[in-house]
Design a protein around this motif. Structure first.
Motif, PDB file in Angstrom:
ATOM      1  N   UNK A 245       0.816  -1.218   0.000  1.00  0.00           N
ATOM      2  CA  UNK A 245       0.000   0.000   0.000  1.00  0.00           C
ATOM      3  C   UNK A 245       0.847   1.266   0.000  1.00  0.00           C
ATOM      4  N   UNK A 246       2.113   1.171   0.414  1.00  0.00           N
ATOM      5  CA  UNK A 246       2.997   2.340   0.444  1.00  0.00           C
ATOM      6  C   UNK A 246       3.809   2.496  -0.837  1.00  0.00           C
ATOM      7  N   UNK A 247       3.714   1.540  -1.747  1.00  0.00           N
ATOM      8  CA  UNK A 247       4.409   1.682  -3.025  1.00  0.00           C
ATOM      9  C   UNK A 247       3.785   2.808  -3.843  1.00  0.00           C
ATOM     10  N   UNK A 248       4.582   3.516  -4.630  1.00  0.00           N
ATOM     11  CA  UNK A 248       3.991   4.486  -5.570  1.00  0.00           C
ATOM     12  C   UNK A 248       3.062   3.756  -6.536  1.00  0.00           C
ATOM     13  N   UNK A 249       2.030   4.427  -6.962  1.00  0.00           N
ATOM     14  CA  UNK A 249       1.065   3.784  -7.861  1.00  0.00           C
ATOM     15  C   UNK A 249       1.748   3.306  -9.144  1.00  0.00           C
ATOM     16  N   UNK A 250       2.753   4.045  -9.628  1.00  0.00           N
ATOM     17  CA  UNK A 250       3.409   3.659 -10.876  1.00  0.00           C
ATOM     18  C   UNK A 250       4.234   2.382 -10.733  1.00  0.00           C
TER      19      UNK A 250
END
Length: 293
Positions: A245-250
């Motif tokens: 959930x903390x990863x960048x969306x890209x």
């Protein structure tokens, strides 16, 4: 008023010991005593932000996020897949990494430099070619910088969301500057030294990043098939979802990971706080370091 509950206290100690041994290895207690108890000057004083971030339970989330993010660079992933043994000995790799972080963050300057020298020697021997023939070398400063910025961004992001004492803007800049000292010692030519520079470097690497088959396989292994007993897989799943959930969306689609913003802002955030809080509760407090006279 503190109330001592024998069963709860014993459970806390067992959980804390199991977590510590898993992360630090069988020599963890001895290493811990040496790192914190050996007198002498340190690279970082007791008030430095790097100690605040690296000593917090949010590192469990940040470390997993960092591995996922780092895997998006095909050269870094090829080196890990061919040389690190992350599938055959994932806990050994984790223990070596956690010990390196502990020594460089809390240990004497002499021990920190020795740890850096050992890593540089290992990096010097790690070279090869990707499946399409592109050469890689773990000592390449450009590749080292990607590993560094992905790690620093992950640790800081996790700390700001789940850390016991989130940093203010100046503290975040100081954390990036602290980590730059270690990165430079490892061979990064000009590591970022504040948040703005960190964001710029992360953005500069994006054209090089891709969801290779090796990266997606590593993500499945880390998130779905961790080498853990069944009793630990439920809590680990919460930790994994929190990291994703903390990863960048890209960064998600290349790894085959979905994005559910509403769920992540509510259920996942609550479960993340619960699992990090439990880890923080269970782990024994860090001993005071024997600073220089």
């Amino acid at each position: 008023m503190n109330v001592h509950v024998p069963g709860l206290s014993g459970g806390r100690e067992r959980l804390g010991q199991a977590l510590f041994t898993r992360v630090a290895g069988p020599e963890g207690e001895a290493n811990r005593a040496r790192i914190h108890g050996t007198p002498g000057p340190r690279w970082f004083g007791p008030d430095r932000p790097v100690r605040t971030v690296h000593g917090d339970a949010s590192m469990f989330v940040g470390g997993l996020r960092a591995l996922l993010l780092q895997s998006l660079h095909p050269l870094a992933m090829a080196a890990v897949a061919a040389h690190s043994g992350f599938r055959g000995d994932p806990w050994g790799r984790l223990q070596r990494t956690s010990t390196f972080l502990a020594v460089t963050t809390y240990g004497t300057a002499r021990d920190a430099q020795r740890a850096v020298d050992r890593v540089r020697a290992v990096h010097g021997a790690v070279r090869g070619r990707t499946a399409d023939g592109t050469p890689y070398h773990a000592a390449d400063p450009h590749l080292l910088e990607w590993v560094h910025v992905a790690e620093v961004d992950s640790f800081l992001t996790a700390h700001q969301c789940y850390g016991a004492h989130p940093l203010d803007r100046d503290g975040c800049d100081a954390y990036v500057a602290d980590t730059a000292r270690v990165a430079a010692a490892l061979g990064v030519a000009d590591p970022p030294r504040n948040l703005a520079a960190l964001a710029e470097r992360m953005a500069a690497y994006r054209p090089e990043l891709t969801g290779s088959a090796e990266a997606r396989e590593a993500a499945r292994f880390l998130l779905l098939h961790p080498p853990l007993p069944w009793a630990a897989r439920g809590p680990y799943a919460l930790l994994a979802v929190t990291a994703v959930s903390l990863l960048p969306t890209w960064a998600r689609a290349p790894l085959g990971l979905s994005s559910l913003p509403l769920l992540e802002r509510t259920v996942v955030r609550v479960s993340g706080r619960a699992v990090v809080g439990t880890i923080r509760w269970a782990l024994p407090p860090r001993p005071p370091a024997a600073e220089a006279d």
